[in-house]
Design an enzyme around this catalytic site. Structure first.
Site, PDB file in Angstrom:
ATOM      1  CB  THR A 261    -119.629 -19.907  17.276  1.00 60.18           C
ATOM      2  OG1 THR A 261    -119.714 -19.641  18.676  1.00 60.18           O
ATOM      3  CG2 THR A 261    -118.889 -21.213  17.054  1.00 60.18           C
TER       4      THR A 261
ATOM      5  CG  HIS B  27    -114.684 -17.278  16.690  1.00 62.05           C
ATOM      6  ND1 HIS B  27    -113.768 -16.255  16.698  1.00 62.05           N
ATOM      7  CD2 HIS B  27    -115.424 -17.123  17.814  1.00 62.05           C
ATOM      8  CE1 HIS B  27    -113.953 -15.507  17.773  1.00 62.05           C
ATOM      9  NE2 HIS B  27    -114.946 -16.004  18.464  1.00 62.05           N
TER      10      HIS B  27
END
Length: 341
Positions: A40, A43
């Site tokens: 994450t 990202h």
């Protein structure tokens, strides 16, 4: 003052000194020892979560540390207590919360994404998010508890039973942890992974590993299961190919657990789902009990934390740590935030 890594957009991090945030009512300030970098966070660096992250932002949510001070009304915690954080704050009033599913709250706040995170020397969080760590547990290893809790939740959602065959597609950190947790449940586990370094790590942990570019995973699974197929497949790769492979590996009434984040819709072989009465199960984040079990597994030595930590870098080198993850050849990189002295 405390040192903090700031995501400032355009794939860029800066490191600067900032005032430590004093805890308000119901809050604690934690001196952070280590913070892990997860998918994450990558990202975020790529800009894929700019709609949620307020730039400049301190990110990160896989961590360990010790309590430095408490705000008004906080009880049950002492300065110096070793802790990690379950980084979820829910509203308590939406349909999901009212049904008892607070971890998938419609208005969930994820600390380290929707609010400041752990890539800093001092982190102020709601006391209700704290999870106690046993004394003597390495804070370096304890930074893996959050992803272990993810794996525990995924395996719990799968209803995996002892003796069942399980396949994990994708041997990144979460995939490896799912395999480790599944093994503690008595399952027979196969990992499917293209990356040679990740295959080597998985093999070193004693798992059967398949390179799908060289060997058909279905042949390996059928050989091990007597042609029945796997009771559970965990799709962790987040790839279209992973989804295509997954349904073909499952036994009658097998369970496909979707763990990887798929940014775009995927084609699914619904005829296979129909023909074998398959289940497709979503698995997102975790509950408090998953954290408790993650702590227990780590403390008991049932998760080989040291084998999964590829590198520990100082906070000032955070940009280089992200670069190393993107190059590959590593599993888990921890940021040393200075709180384990």
């Amino acid at each position: 003052m405390t040192q903090a890594a700031l995501y400032v957009g355009n794939r860029t991090f800066t490191v600067e000194d900032r005032p430590a945030v004093p805890p308000g009512p119901g809050e604690v300030r934690v001196v952070v020892a280590y913070t892990g970098i997860c998918g994450t966070d990558l990202h975020v660096r790529h800009g894929a979560m700019d709609h949620r992250v307020s730039v400049p932002a301190v990110i990160g949510h896989e961590m360990s540390g010790r309590i430095a001070e408490s705000g008004a009304g906080v009880t049950g915690w002492r300065v110096g207590d070793a802790v990690t954080v379950m980084p979820l704050v829910w509203c308590g009033d939406c349909p999901a919360c009212r049904a008892g599913h607070q971890h998938v709250c419609h208005r969930l706040t994820f600390l380290g994404i929707d609010s400041p995170g752990a890539m800093q020397g001092s982190w102020t969080v709601p006391a209700e998010t704290l999870v106690s760590l046993p004394e003597g547990l390495s804070l370096r290893h304890a930074a893996l508890i959050e992803p272990i809790a993810v794996a525990v939740h995924d395996v719990r959602r799968s209803r995996l039973a002892a003796g069942e065959h399980a396949v994990v597609i994708g041997a990144g950190p979460v995939g490896l942890l799912i395999a480790c947790v599944a093994r503690t449940r008595g399952a027979r586990v196969v990992l499917v992974e293209l990356d040679p370094h990740r295959r080597a790590v998985a093999a070193g942990l004693g798992f059967t590993v398949v390179d799908p570019a060289e060997t058909e995973p279905v042949d390996v699974v059928d050989d091990q299961s007597g042609g029945a197929g796997a009771a559970v497949v965990f799709e962790v790769s987040g790839s279209a190919g992973g989804v295509r492979t997954a349904t073909g590996l499952l036994a009658v009434r097998g369970r496909l657990v979707v763990v990887g984040i798929h940014p775009t819709p995927r084609e699914v072989d619904l005829h296979r789902v129909f023909w074998r009465e398959l289940e497709i199960v979503g698995a997102r984040v975790y509950r408090r009990g998953d954290f408790t079990e993650a702590v227990r597994l780590l403390a008991a030595g049932e998760v080989p934390a040291e084998d999964l930590i590829s590198e520990v870098v100082p906070l000032r080198d955070v940009a280089g740590a992200f670069d190393a993850l993107e190059r590959g050849g590593v599993v888990k990189i921890l940021i040393d935030c200075g709180g384990d002295r």
